[in-house]
Write an enzyme that holds these catalytic residues in place. Structure first.
Site, mmCIF file in Angstrom:
data_model
loop_
_atom_site.group_PDB
_atom_site.id
_atom_site.type_symbol
_atom_site.label_atom_id
_atom_site.label_comp_id
_atom_site.label_asym_id
_atom_site.label_seq_id
_atom_site.Cartn_x
_atom_site.Cartn_y
_atom_site.Cartn_z
ATOM 1 N N LYS A 166 -7.883 1.748 -3.051
ATOM 2 C CA LYS A 166 -7.564 1.304 -1.686
ATOM 3 C C LYS A 166 -7.732 2.453 -0.683
ATOM 4 O O LYS A 166 -8.371 2.286 0.358
ATOM 5 C CB LYS A 166 -6.122 0.787 -1.675
ATOM 6 C CG LYS A 166 -5.504 0.572 -0.326
ATOM 7 C CD LYS A 166 -5.671 -0.824 0.189
ATOM 8 C CE LYS A 166 -5.140 -0.931 1.614
ATOM 9 N NZ LYS A 166 -5.433 -2.173 2.241
ATOM 10 N N THR B 63 0.871 -1.181 0.000
ATOM 11 C CA THR B 63 0.000 0.000 0.000
ATOM 12 C C THR B 63 0.904 1.226 0.000
ATOM 13 O O THR B 63 1.659 1.434 0.956
ATOM 14 C CB THR B 63 -0.891 0.017 1.257
ATOM 15 O OG1 THR B 63 -1.644 -1.196 1.301
ATOM 16 C CG2 THR B 63 -1.842 1.201 1.224
ATOM 17 N N LYS C 292 -1.741 4.683 8.684
ATOM 18 C CA LYS C 292 -0.917 4.803 7.476
ATOM 19 C C LYS C 292 -1.804 5.072 6.248
ATOM 20 O O LYS C 292 -1.550 5.988 5.468
ATOM 21 C CB LYS C 292 -0.123 3.505 7.258
ATOM 22 C CG LYS C 292 0.613 3.481 5.930
ATOM 23 C CD LYS C 292 1.143 2.099 5.566
ATOM 24 C CE LYS C 292 1.593 2.088 4.109
ATOM 25 N NZ LYS C 292 2.151 0.818 3.673
HETATM 26 P P1 NAD Z 1 5.857 -6.245 7.113
HETATM 27 O O1 NAD Z 1 6.654 -5.143 7.718
HETATM 28 O O2 NAD Z 1 5.525 -7.436 7.931
HETATM 29 O O3 NAD Z 1 6.577 -6.776 5.762
HETATM 30 C C1 NAD Z 1 7.337 -5.967 4.906
HETATM 31 C C2 NAD Z 1 8.635 -6.693 4.646
HETATM 32 O O4 NAD Z 1 9.415 -5.992 3.672
HETATM 33 C C3 NAD Z 1 9.516 -6.825 5.902
HETATM 34 O O5 NAD Z 1 9.697 -8.193 6.202
HETATM 35 C C4 NAD Z 1 10.816 -6.121 5.510
HETATM 36 O O6 NAD Z 1 11.977 -6.748 6.053
HETATM 37 C C5 NAD Z 1 10.770 -6.216 3.998
HETATM 38 N N1 NAD Z 1 11.622 -5.234 3.346
HETATM 39 C C6 NAD Z 1 11.691 -3.895 3.566
HETATM 40 N N2 NAD Z 1 12.610 -3.331 2.760
HETATM 41 C C7 NAD Z 1 13.128 -4.332 2.012
HETATM 42 C C8 NAD Z 1 14.142 -4.394 1.014
HETATM 43 N N3 NAD Z 1 14.798 -3.300 0.613
HETATM 44 N N4 NAD Z 1 14.442 -5.598 0.485
HETATM 45 C C9 NAD Z 1 13.778 -6.710 0.885
HETATM 46 N N5 NAD Z 1 12.832 -6.724 1.831
HETATM 47 C C10 NAD Z 1 12.511 -5.543 2.392
HETATM 48 O O7 NAD Z 1 4.533 -5.545 6.564
HETATM 49 P P2 NAD Z 1 3.173 -6.265 6.109
HETATM 50 O O8 NAD Z 1 2.199 -6.217 7.236
HETATM 51 O O9 NAD Z 1 3.499 -7.563 5.452
HETATM 52 O O10 NAD Z 1 2.641 -5.208 5.025
HETATM 53 C C11 NAD Z 1 3.198 -5.133 3.733
HETATM 54 C C12 NAD Z 1 2.390 -4.151 2.910
HETATM 55 O O11 NAD Z 1 1.031 -4.592 2.852
HETATM 56 C C13 NAD Z 1 2.351 -2.737 3.506
HETATM 57 O O12 NAD Z 1 2.449 -1.811 2.463
HETATM 58 C C14 NAD Z 1 1.008 -2.681 4.200
HETATM 59 O O13 NAD Z 1 0.498 -1.368 4.279
HETATM 60 C C15 NAD Z 1 0.169 -3.560 3.290
HETATM 61 N N6 NAD Z 1 -0.982 -4.194 3.955
HETATM 62 C C16 NAD Z 1 -0.826 -4.806 5.144
HETATM 63 C C17 NAD Z 1 -1.934 -5.397 5.761
HETATM 64 C C18 NAD Z 1 -1.809 -6.106 7.090
HETATM 65 O O14 NAD Z 1 -2.838 -6.424 7.689
HETATM 66 N N7 NAD Z 1 -0.597 -6.390 7.584
HETATM 67 C C19 NAD Z 1 -3.194 -5.347 5.137
HETATM 68 C C20 NAD Z 1 -3.303 -4.737 3.899
HETATM 69 C C21 NAD Z 1 -2.188 -4.150 3.308
#
Ligand code: NAD
Length: 309
Positions: free
Chosen positions: A173, A98, A248
């Site tokens: 979204k 997102t 966010k």
């Molecule tokens: P998260 O922090 O668990 O996962 C993100 C991952 O990206 C982390 O493991 C981090 O180490 C990795 N990362 C960051 N920079 C990196 C790089 N340069 N190279 C490789 N890996 C890298 O977050 P999440 O909860 O999985 O959310 C991910 C996305 O999905 C976000 O944008 C969030 O807004 C969206 N989202 C999350 C949810 C939810 O319920 N968690 C729901 C809808 C949307």
């Protein structure tokens, strides 16, 4: 996209980890990468081939999924010697993070300049949806690219909607979540007002959930315990959809509201309220926990009112 494709997957966190695992389960070869060693190990245990870098995860792929915290990470990884530089010409990049609509459009432009194709395809459904493969994808980009990605999205989710051109998925979204954030605050305020008027939660729920106050925030994610047994309110406000994620998304919506000169007073106010809730007591709560903040502030107001009269 063939039945067994090579899919690059960067960002194996709370959402990306189970999404990648579902792709493996469906028979795809998934080459993944995350900065965090423990997440790489967990992905390997789920059958993901772990690459030595993000760029290497994309190098052999037909389609590359990114699931990263925000726009900064997406643009950094798309740029320089990152994902786009190392991929085969014409590779389809699907960013499910997102991110800001402007960042999404910049990512599309960077992909096109590098001879690649791109979709923005953020999701709703949360970690539970990622695990159960019941996510909803909202996609922006070319119709033909969406059609090509659809079978892969179908493995990770239940529904995928093509919303329009570059950035349209992110736009859908943040508009949806602006409705959700504002409506959760409205439902919470109504319950707290009802409490002060001696109205039971059950009575208000029974009326509003079948009348014109009906909405998802009330009927599915009811912010008070009782009426909806599965709602986080009955489970200590454990997320669900965590308040910091709502903050966010509303922040992204507020950026777009300001950039467009849109008169969205409730959307902007909801962004402020969720930002302060997420920084305080809501840091590890479901977003419906904001009802407790509203109740606590109302009690303080009542005391102050009593003292001044
Ligand atoms: P998260 O922090 O668990 O996962 C993100 C991952 O990206 C982390 O493991 C981090 O180490 C990795 N990362 C960051 N920079 C990196 C790089 N340069 N190279 C490789 N890996 C890298 O977050 P999440 O909860 O999985 O959310 C991910 C996305 O999905 C976000 O944008 C969030 O807004 C969206 N989202 C999350 C949810 C939810 O319920 N968690 C729901 C809808 C949307």
């Amino acid at each position: 996209m063939s039945k067994r494709s090579t899919i690059g997957f960067v960002g194996l966190g709370r959402m990306g980890g189970p999404m990648a695992a579902n792709l493996v389960r469906a028979g795809h070869r998934v080459v993944g990468y995350d900065l965090v060693p423990e997440l790489r190990a967990a992905a390997a245990a789920a059958g993901v081939e772990v690459a030595g870098s993000a760029a290497l995860a994309a190098a052999e792929a037909e389609l590359v999924v990114t699931m990263l915290p925000g726009g900064r990470q997406v643009l950094e990884l798309y740029g320089g010697e990152g994902l786009l530089a190392g991929a085969r010409p014409g590779t389809l990049f699907v960013d499910c993070s997102t991110i800001d609509v402007g960042d999404a459009r910049a990512a599309h432009a960077a992909a096109a300049a590098a001879g690649m194709r791109a979709l923005d395809a953020p999701v709703s459904g949360g970690v539970v949806g990622a695990e159960a493969a019941t996510l909803t994808f909202m996609a922006g980009g070319d119709q033909a690219d969406f059609a090509e990605a659809e079978p892969v999205l179908a493995v990770m989710g239940r529904k995928a909607v093509h919303c329009g051109g570059a950035g349209a998925g992110q736009a859908a979204k943040i508009c949806n979540n602006m409705i959700l954030g504002v409506s959760m605050i409205a439902v919470s305020e109504a319950f707290v007002l009802g409490e002060s008027l001696g109205l039971s939660h059950e009575a208000l729920f029974e009326v509003a959930s079948t009348a014109s106050g009906q909405c998802w925030a009330l009927s599915v994610n009811c912010p008070v315990p009782g009426p909806v047994p599965a709602s986080p309110a009955n489970h200590g406000y454990r997320p669900g959809f965590a308040a910091p994620l709502m903050a966010k998304d509303l922040g992204l919506a507020a950026n777009a509201v300001r950039a467009g000169g849109i008169r969205a007073e409730l959307g902007l106010r909801a962004a402020e309220l969720y930002a302060s809730f997420a920084e305080g007591s809501g840091a590890d709560q479901d977003f419906s926990g904001i009802v407790r903040e509203i109740r606590a502030q109302s009690a303080r107001n009542a005391v102050a009112e009593g003292e001044s009269t």
